[in-house]
Design an enzyme around this catalytic site. Structure first.
Site, PDB file in Angstrom:
ATOM      1  N   VAL A 102      -3.276  -2.286  -2.299  1.00 58.63           N
ATOM      2  CA  VAL A 102      -1.988  -2.557  -1.765  1.00 58.63           C
ATOM      3  C   VAL A 102      -1.795  -2.277  -0.396  1.00 58.63           C
ATOM      4  O   VAL A 102      -2.341  -1.392   0.466  1.00 58.63           O
ATOM      5  CB  VAL A 102      -0.838  -1.856  -2.646  1.00 58.63           C
ATOM      6  N   ASP A 126      -0.547   0.097 -17.835  1.00 59.67           N
ATOM      7  CA  ASP A 126      -1.025   1.124 -16.979  1.00 59.67           C
ATOM      8  C   ASP A 126       0.101   2.185 -16.555  1.00 59.67           C
ATOM      9  O   ASP A 126       0.648   1.925 -15.291  1.00 59.67           O
ATOM     10  CB  ASP A 126      -1.792   0.549 -16.046  1.00 59.67           C
TER      11      ASP A 126
END
Ligand code: NAG
Ligand code: NAG
Ligand code: NAG
Ligand code: NAG
Ligand code: NAG
Ligand code: NAG
Ligand code: NAG
Ligand code: NAG
Ligand code: NAG
Length: 894
Positions: free
Chosen positions: A627, A740
């Site tokens: 990210v 997740d």
């Protein structure tokens, strides 16, 4: 320098081994020196600074009761690298766990010297080359786990010596050759998992003959020949997974001897013949998945005796006959999937009474009955797929009772009459409403406009007439529409999803006019110029490809797996300092879109790509992506998630992926971080999200609370806990299972509102696709539910468990995995074990919060109860996410 110290250690050890024989004091000395040398070579965190006089108390080290020799060494999950050969000097070792690290190179053949070893786990590393034959000398070995490495070559025959082996796991490697016969001669073998390799040849015909085999998982190999009769010889088999091979022949009759079988997965092979009637003897059967074979004959009524049957998938075979009415007895049945066969007759009303039925897929058969009026009287149906049959008659008004439906496919049948207005009652309809290729006439009901979650509407190729009602503008979520080949008249309502559609969506009507058809409404011949303008987009392609969501799900998983593999390779490359090329040439965006209209101006793709090229913009590296923070010239700040795949798969299935992203962007909930756009260049996919200034929940709990200026704030934490639960409850409501869940995947906005992220990585609930290939997508360490080890399935109760771990983190301010808990104990075990250790809840809760006020303490204790329920070892005992929300809201309100 490291090499030098390592060599010195080696020389030292060589010197030592000559002293080794002298006496017990030397033994103490020996193992201590070895452990210290291992600590140095692998840089084991904590080992260097710890009390060196008592190495037996170091983390992961357990010595014999007289504290002379190391008996157990557990270095799992430290991201360690280096040379592990030294471990072979710990001659007393019985238990060695090096799983979940970054070890590379060959497995040391010197491990063959560990004569006492009973347990060897090297899984989830990067060990390469072939399995050393020396491991065959480990005569005491009971469990050998080499899964998820880069191993190649065949299973060495020397392992035949492992006569005590009970548990043999080598899945997800590049192993080839055939599965040796001697594996069937290992009399203690209970678990054999060799899936996701390149094994060829036949399944050994003695497998299960001499041992109490309980789990056999060989999916995704190149195995040929038949399913051996032997697997049920002892009747202890519980899991049989042979999906995705080249198996031929019939399902053996002896399958009925496997009384304890709960899961049979044999889809995607070349099996022939019928289902043996003996299937009815397997009373514990829960999953039966045999799709994409050449099975034939009738669907046997004996399935009705399997009272726990939850999923029956017989799609894409050659079955004929009807669906036995006895299936109505299957109270646990959730999914019945029989698409792509030659079945006929009425839609089985008895099956619709199965009170847990969630998905009924009868598509692409020869069903020739009518749609029963009681279609949704009792069921929890979310997916009703009846397309491509010969279903006659009218759509009953009672269709409005199907309020839980997410997807309704009735295209390509022989339906007549008009579309009942009650169709507007199906408020949850979201994925698709397909009534195309029938003989429907009359007007489109106004009430369609109430379907404000619906993404895809297809009424093409009917005899529908009248105007397209302006009320359809209520369908706020629409992306795909098809009104073509009907008798519609009048102007196309001005509504973005209509105007953005290709003109082919409106062609072939009587008197339809206006955008996107060429020519204004003054020119009523407009529809005749069937010019495909620039608006022809990927949507047309998609419409052609078909809307098989299941296909997408499958593809997503494959794509994700490729992405993960590529990620690892990339990491390896980066380690080799190979990134210069990437920086020097700025790539061009091949495809990109911003889904949120009012953000289109604010986002500049060039700036996005530039930001991703700079390492200084990196925020975090997650399980599936990296990210970056990206500052737009407009002043907007984005968080850009970079997924990478060098494989053609992703390029090939790009349009499907885009479609799914676009759908997800419509999934609006206060506690979900949704994609606002995407960009693709070369083989890289960038997902655009809003940037949330307060970072992740992990940072909030574990970093900020350590700072001096931190003010304990239980109400904020409770609100965060409730928000996360609401986001997940919503996902479950639309049948999406998160893959997740962790505090690292919860973002906090400037008001500390939590947003569950990484939803893109999740797939739509579809247990029928649940081969263990999903296993690589297990989630984050410490959050994975215990049952996952057996089921290899991420489920809704599994999500509840992971959520429970997050809630415990919030209550205790402790990490899910922490060496302070002790050997093999994680946060969940630590909390559940508190009363047994004679500890009070106060010793578990974060005292910085619980001691502030009586009411905070009371609320924390109530939330602790919820967390304990969520983390119950038994999935069935955990509450539903919706219930969790209710319980937490009660705490807030009281
Ligand atoms: C190291 O451990 C030994 C034995 O457990 C103990 O006597 C000694 O005080 C410890 N030393 C330090 C510095 O903690
Ligand atoms: C300590 O225990 C190990 C194994 O349990 C044994 O081999 C060794 O001889 C013992 N040493 C002493 C000093 O008792
Ligand atoms: C690891 O160390 C051993 C000696 O202890 C050596 O023989 C071996 O080649 C080393 N392995 C690697 C991959 O460097
Ligand atoms: C490897 O296999 C062993 C034996 O089945 C099992 O206990 C262990 O949990 C496995 N390791 C991992 C990381 O899953
Ligand atoms: C197995 O793979 C190796 C390379 O890893 C190759 O050399 C060998 O020919 C393969 N064997 C078979 C039977 O495919
Ligand atoms: C397996 O055991 C059977 C019966 O004990 C024996 O005949 C056969 O030779 C063995 N096969 C192998 C490969 O060891
Ligand atoms: C069916 O499932 C229930 C709950 O998991 C279990 O208690 C029961 O034993 C199962 N029935 C059979 C016949 O296996
Ligand atoms: C159904 O399939 C079986 C086996 O393939 C075949 O023998 C039988 O004729 C078929 N029946 C019909 C009605 O097609
Ligand atoms: C449905 O199809 C079956 C098999 O082709 C046929 O025997 C039956 O008569 C048909 N039923 C109706 C109502 O058409």
């Amino acid at each position: 320098m490291a090499i030098l110290s390592f060599l010195l250690t080696v020389f030292f050890l060589v010197g030592l081994s000559s002293r080794f024989q002298l006496g017990n004091s030397q033994l103490v000395f020996h193992d201590q020196e070895v452990v210290e040398a291992i600590g140095k070579e692998l840089s084991v965190p904590g080992w260097g600074v710890m009390n060196t006089t008592d190495f037996c108390s170091w983390h992961g080290v357990i010595c014999s009761s007289n504290s002379t020799m190391v008996e157990r060494l557990d270095l799992s999950g430290f991201r360690l690298q280096g040379n592990v050969t030294l471990i072979s000097e710990l001659k007393g070792l019985k238990w060695l766990d090096l799983s979940n690290n970054n070890f590379q190179g060959s497995i040391p053949f010197a491990f063959g010297k560990l004569a006492e070893l009973q347990y060897l786990d090297l899984s989830f590393n990067k060990f390469g080359n072939s399995i050393p034959s020396e491991l065959g000398k480990l005569r005491s070995l009971k469990a050998l786990n080499l899964s998820k490495n880069w191993l190649t070559g065949a299973i060495p025959d020397e392992l035949e010596g492992l006569k005590n082996l009970q548990d043999f796991q080598i899945f997800t490697n590049n192993l080839n050759g055939s599965i040796p016969m001697w594996i069937g001669n290992l009399t203690s073998l209970k678990v054999f998992a060799a899936y996701e390799n390149e094994f060829s040849g036949v399944v050994p015909v003695n497998l299960g003959l001499y041992s109490d085999l309980s789990l056999l998982n060989l999916h995704s190999n190149q195995l040929e020949g038949t399913i051996p009769e032997s697997i049920c010889a002892n009747g202890n088999l519980e899991f049989l997974v042979l999906t995705q091979n080249k198996l031929t022949g019939k399902i053996p009759d002896s399958i009925g001897n496997c009384k304890r079988l709960s899961s049979i997965r044999i889809g995607n092979n070349k099996l022939i013949g019928g289902i043996p009637k003996s299937i009815g003897n397997i009373s514990s059967l829960t999953y039966f998945e045999a799709d994409s074979n050449s099975l034939s004959g009738e669907i046997v009524t004996e399935f009705a005796k399997c009272s726990n049957l939850t999923l029956l998938n017989l799609a894409s075979n050659e079955f004929n006959g009807t669906i036995p009415p006895e299936f109505g007895q299957l109270n646990s049945l959730q999914e019945l999937i029989v698409s792509g066969n030659n079945l006929y007759g009425e839609i089985p009303t008895s099956v619709l009474k199965c009170k847990n039925l969630n998905k009924l897929d009868l598509s692409n058969n020869k069903f020739n009955g009518t749609i029963p009026a009681d279609i949704c009287n009792t069921s929890r149906l979310q997916y009703l797929l009846l397309g491509e049959n010969s279903i006659r008659g009218e759509i009953p008004h009672e269709i409005g009772n199907c309020v839980k439906l997410l997807e309704l496919e009735m295209g390509s049948n022989e339906l007549t009459g008009s579309i009942p207005p009650e169709i507007g009652h199906m408020k949850n309809l979201q994925i698709s409403l397909n009534l195309s290729h029938n003989r429907l006439h009359g007007k489109l009901p106004q009430d369609l406009g109430k379907l404000d979650k619906l993404v895809s509407l297809d009424v093409s190729d009917n005899q529908l007439s009248g105007n397209i009602p302006p009320a359809l503008k209520g369908m706020q979520s629409l992306i795909e529409v098809d009104f073509s080949s009907n008798q519609f008249t009048g102007p196309i309502p001005t509504f973005a999803p209509f105007q953005k559609s290709p003109n082919s969506s409106f062609l072939g009507n009587k008197d339809l006019c206006g955008d996107p058809l060429s020519g204004g409404c003054g020119d009523l011949n407009g529809y005749d110029h069937s010019v495909y303008g620039h608006k022809v987009s990927y949507r047309i392609v998609l419409a052609v490809i078909g809307s098989g969501l299941a296909v997408f799900v499958c593809v997503t998983v494959v794509v994700l797996l490729f992405m993960m593999r590529e990620k690892q390779e990339k990491a390896a490359k980066e380690a080799a300092g190979n990134t210069i090329d990437e920086i020097s040439s700025k790539p061009v965006i091949l495809a990109g879109n911003v889904f949120v209209d009012n953000l289109k101006q604010a986002i500049d793709f060039d700036a996005v790509v530039k930001a991703v090229m700079k390492d200084s913009n990196k925020i975090c590296v997650g399980t599936f992506s990296t990210v970056y923070k990206a500052d737009m010239p407009s002043g907007m700040i984005l968080s850009v998630k970079k997924l990478k795949s060098m494989d053609q798969t992703i390029i090939h299935h790009q349009s499907k992926m885009i479609r799914e992203l676009e759908k997800l962007s419509k999934l609006v909930h206060n506690n979900l971080a949704r994609p606002i756009g995407f960009g693709i260049y070369e083989d890289v996919v960038l997902l655009l999200h809003e940037y949330y200034a307060n970072g992740t929940l992990t940072q909030y709990l574990h970093n900020s609370s350590q700072k001096p200026e931190y003010k304990p704030d239980w109400p904020t934490r409770l609100a965060i806990a409730t928000g996360v639960a609401e986001g997940l409850a919503f996902l479950h409501h639309v049948a999406i299972i998160h893959l997740d869940i962790s505090s690292g995947n919860v973002l906090l906005d400037s008001n500390f509102r939590p947003l569950v992220s990484e939803v893109e990585i999740s797939r739509l609930l579809d247990p029928s696709r649940g081969t263990a290939s999903i296993s690589a997508v297990a989630g984050s360490f410490g959050y994975i539910p215990p049952e996952y080890a057996y089921t290899m399935q991420v489920t809704a109760p599994g999500n509840v468990y992971s959520y429970g771990v997050v809630l415990l983190e919030i209550l205790t301010t402790r990490l899910p995995v922490d060496e302070a808990f002790g050997e093999g104990i994680d946060l969940v075990k630590w909390v559940h074990g508190a009363s047994a250790r004679g500890e009070t809840p106060e010793q578990i809760l974060d005292a910085k919060l619980s001691t502030i006020s009586f009411s905070w303490r009371k609320e924390m204790l109530a939330a602790l109860k919820v967390a304990l329920l969520c983390t119950d070892m038994t999935p069935a005992k955990r509450p539903k996410m919706k219930k969790v929300v209710e319980m937490l809201q009660e705490i807030t309100e009281s």
